[in-house]
Write an enzyme that holds these catalytic residues in place. Structure first.
Site, short mmCIF file in Angstrom:
data_model
loop_
_atom_site.label_atom_id
_atom_site.label_comp_id
_atom_site.label_asym_id
_atom_site.label_seq_id
_atom_site.Cartn_x
_atom_site.Cartn_y
_atom_site.Cartn_z
N GLY A 196 0.75 -1.06 0.04
CA GLY A 196 -0.09 -0.03 0.09
C GLY A 196 0.90 1.18 -0.16
O GLY A 196 2.09 1.28 0.08
N THR A 202 -4.33 1.81 10.78
CA THR A 202 -5.73 1.74 10.10
C THR A 202 -6.71 2.59 10.46
O THR A 202 -6.93 2.45 11.79
CB THR A 202 -5.90 0.02 9.91
N HIS A 214 -8.11 18.52 2.84
CA HIS A 214 -7.58 17.29 2.16
C HIS A 214 -7.62 17.42 0.79
O HIS A 214 -8.41 18.10 0.00
CB HIS A 214 -8.22 16.07 2.65
N HIS A 215 -6.69 16.56 0.00
CA HIS A 215 -6.92 16.22 -1.37
C HIS A 215 -8.17 15.94 -1.89
O HIS A 215 -9.30 15.46 -1.25
CB HIS A 215 -5.71 15.14 -1.73
N LYS A 232 -10.39 12.25 -1.19
CA LYS A 232 -10.78 12.05 -0.06
C LYS A 232 -12.31 11.89 -0.05
O LYS A 232 -12.86 12.59 -0.43
CB LYS A 232 -10.43 12.90 1.00
N GLY A 248 -11.02 11.95 10.06
CA GLY A 248 -10.82 11.50 11.40
C GLY A 248 -10.16 12.33 12.40
O GLY A 248 -10.54 12.24 13.57
P1 NAD Z 1 -3.52 1.60 0.46
O1 NAD Z 1 -5.05 0.98 0.23
O2 NAD Z 1 -2.67 2.06 -0.43
O3 NAD Z 1 -3.02 0.29 1.23
C1 NAD Z 1 -3.56 -0.56 2.19
C2 NAD Z 1 -2.67 -1.94 1.69
O4 NAD Z 1 -3.23 -2.81 2.70
C3 NAD Z 1 -3.06 -2.38 0.42
O5 NAD Z 1 -1.83 -2.84 -0.09
C4 NAD Z 1 -3.94 -3.66 0.54
O6 NAD Z 1 -3.70 -4.63 -0.46
C5 NAD Z 1 -3.34 -4.16 1.77
N1 NAD Z 1 -4.20 -5.14 2.50
C6 NAD Z 1 -5.41 -5.05 2.67
N2 NAD Z 1 -6.13 -6.33 3.34
C7 NAD Z 1 -4.86 -7.08 3.76
C8 NAD Z 1 -4.66 -8.17 4.18
N3 NAD Z 1 -5.89 -8.87 4.68
N4 NAD Z 1 -3.53 -8.64 4.78
C9 NAD Z 1 -2.26 -7.80 4.30
N5 NAD Z 1 -2.54 -6.73 3.66
C10 NAD Z 1 -3.82 -6.24 3.30
O7 NAD Z 1 -4.25 2.37 1.77
P2 NAD Z 1 -3.02 3.46 2.55
O8 NAD Z 1 -3.25 4.88 1.94
O9 NAD Z 1 -1.76 2.78 2.80
O10 NAD Z 1 -3.76 3.53 4.06
C11 NAD Z 1 -3.91 2.17 4.66
C12 NAD Z 1 -4.74 2.21 6.04
O11 NAD Z 1 -3.90 3.55 6.72
C13 NAD Z 1 -6.31 3.38 5.75
O12 NAD Z 1 -7.11 2.85 6.69
C14 NAD Z 1 -5.90 4.52 5.98
O13 NAD Z 1 -6.90 5.50 6.15
C15 NAD Z 1 -4.82 4.49 7.33
N6 NAD Z 1 -3.81 5.89 7.31
C16 NAD Z 1 -3.69 6.08 8.58
C17 NAD Z 1 -2.61 6.96 9.02
C18 NAD Z 1 -2.35 6.98 10.26
O14 NAD Z 1 -1.46 8.19 10.74
N7 NAD Z 1 -2.81 6.35 11.45
C19 NAD Z 1 -2.27 7.62 7.85
C20 NAD Z 1 -2.35 7.45 6.59
C21 NAD Z 1 -3.23 6.38 6.51
#
Ligand code: NAD
Length: 265
Positions: free
Chosen positions: A10, A98, A154-155, A158, A164
């Site tokens: 991701g 997440t 945000h972009h 979104k 959040g």
């Molecule tokens: P993304 O869709 O680019 O990446 C998510 C990845 O998780 C994908 O590669 C997907 O294939 C993988 N995935 C899904 N199910 C899976 C499983 N069962 N096992 C292993 N991998 C699995 O999304 P992203 O932009 O990288 O964001 C991911 C999450 O993080 C989102 O919930 C987003 O809101 C969150 N996020 C949180 C913060 C923070 O600071 N807490 C910052 C950015 C993003």
């Protein structure tokens, strides 16, 4: 310290691989994505554009939890909950970025946190965590004579609003004022709204371009205004916060922690 990445293919996962690799004393212990991902079998370092690490992206989180001291999960809510239960079984600490977890899913994390240390935060940026603590403190000090407005941008991609993080800032301000956010918040305004009700916490949302994430908490009083603002310029801040949290879990007692614990706030 050996740190594994869940959701390695991701946007955040790739940044995490790079961040761990570039952090002194840390190595990438494993990289896992979902079964069926087209990126399975690829070298994790190549995925992160840092050159080969000799570590392929797999789909077996249990194997990763066996090897790693801690793992970082930025995937999707259902996957995160399953990962937490499995990490607890293997005694591997977990950092969860997440977002969108339901109260029931958070309760599942609490169950896992009886066995391992879990740091879970919807925003891993050290700056945002600090902003949240400041918002609570300022709201407490100023009291209800100051109107609180939370503005976020945000972009254009979104899909949810307010963010959040904006809601977490609202919660912090409400805590500072000792009021219930749900009962005090004004989430949108349009048309003849009447005067602003005293004591409410307002939200405003902007969307556009490639803005990573801007948040302001505005305290508007009679004759003065305090603006607390954070502007994220790169998603790397979330990766560096997550790696900091992973390192903090080393030797930590079981429990569910927030980023403010990591920062000692
Ligand atoms: P993304 O869709 O680019 O990446 C998510 C990845 O998780 C994908 O590669 C997907 O294939 C993988 N995935 C899904 N199910 C899976 C499983 N069962 N096992 C292993 N991998 C699995 O999304 P992203 O932009 O990288 O964001 C991911 C999450 O993080 C989102 O919930 C987003 O809101 C969150 N996020 C949180 C913060 C923070 O600071 N807490 C910052 C950015 C993003």
């Amino acid at each position: 310290m050996k740190i594994g990445v869940l959701g390695a293919a991701g946007r955040m996962g790739r940044m995490l691989i790079r961040q761990i690799h570039e952090t002194d004393g840390c190595t990438v212990a494993g990289a896992v994505d979902r079964p069926g991902s087209v990126e399975l079998g690829r070298d994790a370092g190549e995925l992160a554009a840092i050159g080969p690490l000799g570590l392929v992206v797999g789909d077996d989180p249990a194997a990763l939890f066996k090897l790693a001291d801690a793992a970082i999960d930025f995937t999707a809510p259902a996957a995160t909950v399953a990962h937490a239960a499995l990490a607890a079984e293997h005694g591997c600490n977990l950092v969860i970025g997440t977002t969108g977890l339901t109260p029931e899913q958070l309760a599942e994390l609490d169950r896992a946190a009886q066995k391992i240390a879990i740091v879970q935060a919807p925003n891993m940026s050290v700056g945002v965590v600090l902003l949240t603590a400041l918002a609570e403190q300022v709201a407490r000090t100023l009291g209800p004579d100051y109107d609180i407005e939370i503005l976020e941008m945000h972009h254009r991609h979104k899909v949810d609003a307010p963010s959040g993080t904006a809601l977490a800032l609202g919660q912090a301000a409400a805590r500072g004022r000792a009021v219930d956010l749900a009962a005090s918040s004004v989430r949108s305004r349009d048309g003849h709204t009447g005067a602003r009700p005293i004591g409410t916490i307002g939200f405003a949302t902007l969307r556009g371009g490639d803005v990573v994430g801007d948040h302001s908490v505005i305290f508007a009083g009679e004759g003065e205004r305090i603006d607390l603002t954070h502007k994220a310029q790169s998603r790397q801040i979330y990766a560096s916060g997550a790696v900091r949290a992973a390192r903090w879990t080393n030797g930590r007692a079981a429990g569910r922690y927030a980023m403010r614990d990591v920062l000692g706030l």
